[in-house]
Enzyme design. Structure first.
Site, PDB file in Angstrom:
ATOM      1  N   LYS A   1       0.834  -1.196   0.000  1.00 21.48           N
ATOM      2  CA  LYS A   1       0.000   0.000   0.000  1.00 21.48           C
ATOM      3  C   LYS A   1       0.879   1.260   0.000  1.00 21.48           C
ATOM      4  CE  LYS A   1      -4.073   1.409   2.646  1.00 21.48           C
ATOM      5  NZ  LYS A   1      -4.707   1.252   3.967  1.00 21.48           N
TER       6      LYS A   1
ATOM      7  N   GLU B   1     -17.459   9.859   3.962  1.00 23.09           N
ATOM      8  CA  GLU B   1     -16.919   9.268   2.746  1.00 23.09           C
ATOM      9  C   GLU B   1     -17.633   9.916   1.559  1.00 23.09           C
ATOM     10  OE1 GLU B   1     -16.648   5.042   2.599  1.00 23.09           O
ATOM     11  OE2 GLU B   1     -15.991   4.908   4.673  1.00 23.09           O
TER      12      GLU B   1
ATOM     13  N   LYS C   1     -33.546  11.981   4.841  1.00 19.77           N
ATOM     14  CA  LYS C   1     -33.864  11.318   3.581  1.00 19.77           C
ATOM     15  C   LYS C   1     -34.204   9.862   3.896  1.00 19.77           C
ATOM     16  CE  LYS C   1     -33.259  11.567  -1.059  1.00 19.77           C
ATOM     17  NZ  LYS C   1     -34.264  11.991  -1.853  1.00 19.77           N
TER      18      LYS C   1
ATOM     19  N   GLY D   1     -25.819   2.481   6.224  1.00 18.12           N
ATOM     20  CA  GLY D   1     -24.783   1.442   6.296  1.00 18.12           C
ATOM     21  C   GLY D   1     -23.442   2.128   6.433  1.00 18.12           C
TER      22      GLY D   1
ATOM     23  N   CYS E   1     -19.104   3.183   9.607  1.00 14.48           N
ATOM     24  CA  CYS E   1     -19.145   3.958  10.861  1.00 14.48           C
ATOM     25  C   CYS E   1     -20.440   3.805  11.642  1.00 14.48           C
ATOM     26  CB  CYS E   1     -18.911   5.425  10.540  1.00 14.48           C
ATOM     27  SG  CYS E   1     -17.390   5.683   9.641  1.00 14.48           S
TER      28      CYS E   1
ATOM     29  N   LYS F   1     -21.170   0.302  13.246  1.00 14.91           N
ATOM     30  CA  LYS F   1     -20.154  -0.024  14.264  1.00 14.91           C
ATOM     31  C   LYS F   1     -20.302   0.885  15.488  1.00 14.91           C
ATOM     32  CE  LYS F   1     -15.885   1.503  13.161  1.00 14.91           C
ATOM     33  NZ  LYS F   1     -15.334   2.431  14.146  1.00 14.91           N
TER      34      LYS F   1
ATOM     35  N   ARG G   1     -18.901  -1.600   2.835  1.00 11.74           N
ATOM     36  CA  ARG G   1     -19.028  -2.144   4.188  1.00 11.74           C
ATOM     37  C   ARG G   1     -20.426  -1.876   4.748  1.00 11.74           C
ATOM     38  NH1 ARG G   1     -13.662   0.306   6.757  1.00 11.74           N
ATOM     39  NH2 ARG G   1     -14.030   1.816   5.116  1.00 11.74           N
TER      40      ARG G   1
HETATM   41  C1  UGA Z   1     -20.618   9.177   8.847  1.00 14.45           C
HETATM   42  C2  UGA Z   1     -20.808  10.573   9.437  1.00 14.45           C
HETATM   43  O1  UGA Z   1     -21.740  11.311   8.646  1.00 14.45           O
HETATM   44  C3  UGA Z   1     -19.482  11.331   9.484  1.00 14.45           C
HETATM   45  O2  UGA Z   1     -19.656  12.593  10.121  1.00 14.45           O
HETATM   46  C4  UGA Z   1     -18.474  10.501  10.281  1.00 14.45           C
HETATM   47  O3  UGA Z   1     -17.191  11.115  10.304  1.00 14.45           O
HETATM   48  C5  UGA Z   1     -18.342   9.120   9.641  1.00 14.45           C
HETATM   49  O4  UGA Z   1     -19.635   8.479   9.610  1.00 14.45           O
HETATM   50  C6  UGA Z   1     -17.373   8.335  10.490  1.00 14.45           C
HETATM   51  O5  UGA Z   1     -17.678   8.107  11.663  1.00 14.45           O
HETATM   52  O6  UGA Z   1     -16.260   8.073  10.034  1.00 14.45           O
HETATM   53  P1  UGA Z   1     -20.304   8.202   6.362  1.00 14.45           P
HETATM   54  O7  UGA Z   1     -20.375   6.857   6.994  1.00 14.45           O
HETATM   55  O8  UGA Z   1     -19.229   8.492   5.379  1.00 14.45           O
HETATM   56  O9  UGA Z   1     -20.178   9.349   7.509  1.00 14.45           O
HETATM   57  O10 UGA Z   1     -21.667   8.424   5.609  1.00 14.45           O
HETATM   58  P2  UGA Z   1     -22.986   9.324   5.754  1.00 14.45           P
HETATM   59  O11 UGA Z   1     -22.996  10.357   4.707  1.00 14.45           O
HETATM   60  O12 UGA Z   1     -23.174   9.778   7.132  1.00 14.45           O
HETATM   61  O13 UGA Z   1     -24.101   8.233   5.393  1.00 14.45           O
HETATM   62  C7  UGA Z   1     -24.284   7.084   6.198  1.00 14.45           C
HETATM   63  C8  UGA Z   1     -25.422   6.250   5.688  1.00 14.45           C
HETATM   64  O14 UGA Z   1     -26.670   6.893   5.919  1.00 14.45           O
HETATM   65  C9  UGA Z   1     -25.383   5.936   4.198  1.00 14.45           C
HETATM   66  O15 UGA Z   1     -25.733   4.596   4.002  1.00 14.45           O
HETATM   67  C10 UGA Z   1     -26.438   6.850   3.600  1.00 14.45           C
HETATM   68  O16 UGA Z   1     -27.003   6.320   2.428  1.00 14.45           O
HETATM   69  C11 UGA Z   1     -27.447   6.906   4.724  1.00 14.45           C
HETATM   70  N1  UGA Z   1     -28.284   8.126   4.751  1.00 14.45           N
HETATM   71  C12 UGA Z   1     -27.712   9.344   4.952  1.00 14.45           C
HETATM   72  C13 UGA Z   1     -29.660   8.019   4.634  1.00 14.45           C
HETATM   73  O17 UGA Z   1     -30.221   6.918   4.460  1.00 14.45           O
HETATM   74  N2  UGA Z   1     -30.418   9.156   4.711  1.00 14.45           N
HETATM   75  C14 UGA Z   1     -29.881  10.374   4.915  1.00 14.45           C
HETATM   76  O18 UGA Z   1     -30.642  11.369   4.992  1.00 14.45           O
HETATM   77  C15 UGA Z   1     -28.490  10.467   5.039  1.00 14.45           C
END
Ligand code: UGA
Length: 441
Positions: free
Chosen positions: A47, A165, A261, A267, A270, A273, A338
């Site tokens: 990597k 992400e 939304k 999923g 983060c 977990k 994941r």
């Molecule tokens: C999440 C947090 O938003 C970040 O602030 C945090 O740093 C990160 O986890 C972490 O702990 O590392 P992330 O997992 O990248 O970020 O993704 P999100 O944008 O939060 O989305 C999470 C899930 O929720 C996705 O599956 C998305 O499709 C879903 N989602 C999101 C919904 O179903 N509805 C929404 O309105 C928003």
């Protein structure tokens, strides 16, 4: 993204970042981009060699360019040798994984192993910063692991990560807040210096509060989504429309419009977990976090409801049907699968005897290792739709909105679409002649 748009720095630091996973690589690269000299460490030699050549292990918009630029500028260094970087380091960031153990607790073995190595190599004052998501109380344990091998001066800081992400680079430059958990002013001064070029409120707290802010933030966001998904269930049964409801409640400043939304649930690496881990943290203190149990249950039920709808569509059962699935990533703009609801759904459809033809803009390679052999991977959405009995949208890639839906209608065996992300406009889909079903509307 250059420094000129930000406040001038008083002093650039030499920083070591341990772990080149999502958090470590984005943080290290962006800290280099604002002017610090950053050594990113990983034990994975391949990597590190690939990173030196500008080959990025993940898909994250904007990251590749920043890695190449800062590597060439000499501010970003990649190495497998933590011990070699420590003599110069003014700050050492721990950004290794904290996977879920079987009981839902965060497994901290990688964090503690790095802490021990830091203890063995440190010979001067530095601030050791944890960016990995760790339970409350971990800071104290990290300090103990360092002190086993090092009796000199150092400070500890907790600096949880809030990057999403798919928009991690933008989030780094425009955070809602930077949380800095410290035990004294000396440590907070170093931390404030490191983050001086970044706009956004810096919240200085105790180490323990910082650790808790991270879990509470993710758990709250997951709760918000599970809440709106339950409201969507009731909308479906009462004739209300979740889009209108989300908009209407989101206008209340105290609630806010984001993360309302509805869909097939959350999923990723983060939320699942961290929600489980927070339940465990609470349980360890003798407190039962009842709300979170419901949040998790609602989330897994959303997938079940969605599949039930698809099954209900076929009077004769799903076995032998061909199903086109658009999306595999846990959300758009990432190749990460994941805990992806999309992957779970494909697996369940295959188990039920369907032929499943999948497409994703970035996540197909990762999904190949996860999905059963009989899943058919397609080069584009149209190939996936061709001759399918029904089409499902399960990841919110914006590109799916822009597809030629008239063409898709013509190549599907039946013009039936189940939209698990409420991505498409119901009126438009019905006008085009689709039998269209989404979540809560
Ligand atoms: C999440 C947090 O938003 C970040 O602030 C945090 O740093 C990160 O986890 C972490 O702990 O590392 P992330 O997992 O990248 O970020 O993704 P999100 O944008 O939060 O989305 C999470 C899930 O929720 C996705 O599956 C998305 O499709 C879903 N989602 C999101 C919904 O179903 N509805 C929404 O309105 C928003």
């Amino acid at each position: 993204m250059t420094q000129s748009s930000t406040e001038p720095l008083t002093e650039f630091k030499k920083i070591t970042v341990v772990g080149t996973g999502y958090v470590g690589l984005v943080t290290g690269t962006c800290l280099a981009d604002v002017g610090h000299t950053v050594t990113c460490i990983d034990i994975d030699e391949d990597k590190i060699e690939r990173l030196k050549k500008g080959i990025i292990p993940i898909y994250e918009p904007g990251l590749e360019q920043l890695v190449k630029h800062n590597y060439q500028a000499g501010r970003l260094i990649f190495s497998t040798k933590l011990v070699d970087s420590l003599p110069e380091a003014e700050a050492v960031v721990i950004a290794v994984g904290t996977p879920s153990a079987d009981d839902g607790r965060a497994d901290l073995k990688y964090v503690y192993a790095v802490a021990e190595e830091i203890g063995k190599g440190l010979d001067h004052y530095a601030v050791v910063i944890t960016k990995s998501t760790v339970p409350v109380g971990t800071g104290e344990e990290v300090e103990k692991h360092i002190k086993k091998h090092y009796s000199g001066e150092f400070d500890y800081a907790s600096c949880p990560e809030f990057l999403r992400e798919g928009s991690a680079v933008d989030d780094f430059y425009a955070p809602d807040r930077i949380v800095i958990g410290v035990r004294n002013d000396r440590a907070s001064d170093v931390m404030l210096d490191i983050f001086k070029p970044i706009k956004g409120e810096k919240v200085v707290t105790t180490v323990e509060s910082a650790e808790m802010i991270k879990y509470a933030s993710n758990a709250f966001l997951a709760t918000k989504i599970s809440f709106i998904n339950e409201i969507a269930q009731i909308c479906e049964r009462t004739g209300a429309n979740i889009d209108e409801v989300s908009y209407g409640i989101g206008l209340d400043n105290r609630i806010g419009p984001k993360f309302l939304k509805a869909g097939i649930g959350w999923g990723g690496s983060c939320f699942p977990k961290d929600v489980k881990a927070l339940g465990q943290i609470a349980g360890d203190t003798g407190y039962e976090f009842q709300l979170l149990k419901g949040v998790l249950e609602v989330n897994s039920n959303q997938r079940v409801h969605f599949i039930d709808k698809v099954k209900a569509h076929f009077n004769t059962g799903i076995k032998g049907k061909t199903i086109s699935v658009l999306g595999l990533a846990f959300k758009n703009n990432t190749d990460d699968i994941r805990e992806s609801a999309a992957i779970d759904i494909v697996q369940q459809l295959v188990e039920a005897g369907a032929t499943v033809k999948v497409f994703d803009y970035q996540a197909a390679d990762n999904a190949r290792n996860e999905l059963p052999e009989e899943v058919i991977f397609c080069e584009d959405p149209y190939e996936s739709a061709k001759d399918a009995d029904v089409l499902l949208v399960v990841t919110e890639w914006k590109e799916f909105k822009e597809l030629d839906w008239t063409k898709i209608k013509d190549i599907l065996k039946e013009p039936v679409v189940f939209d698990g992300r409420n991505l498409l406009k119901p009126s438009k889909m019905e006008e085009l002649g689709f039998t269209y079903s989404s979540i809560g509307r």
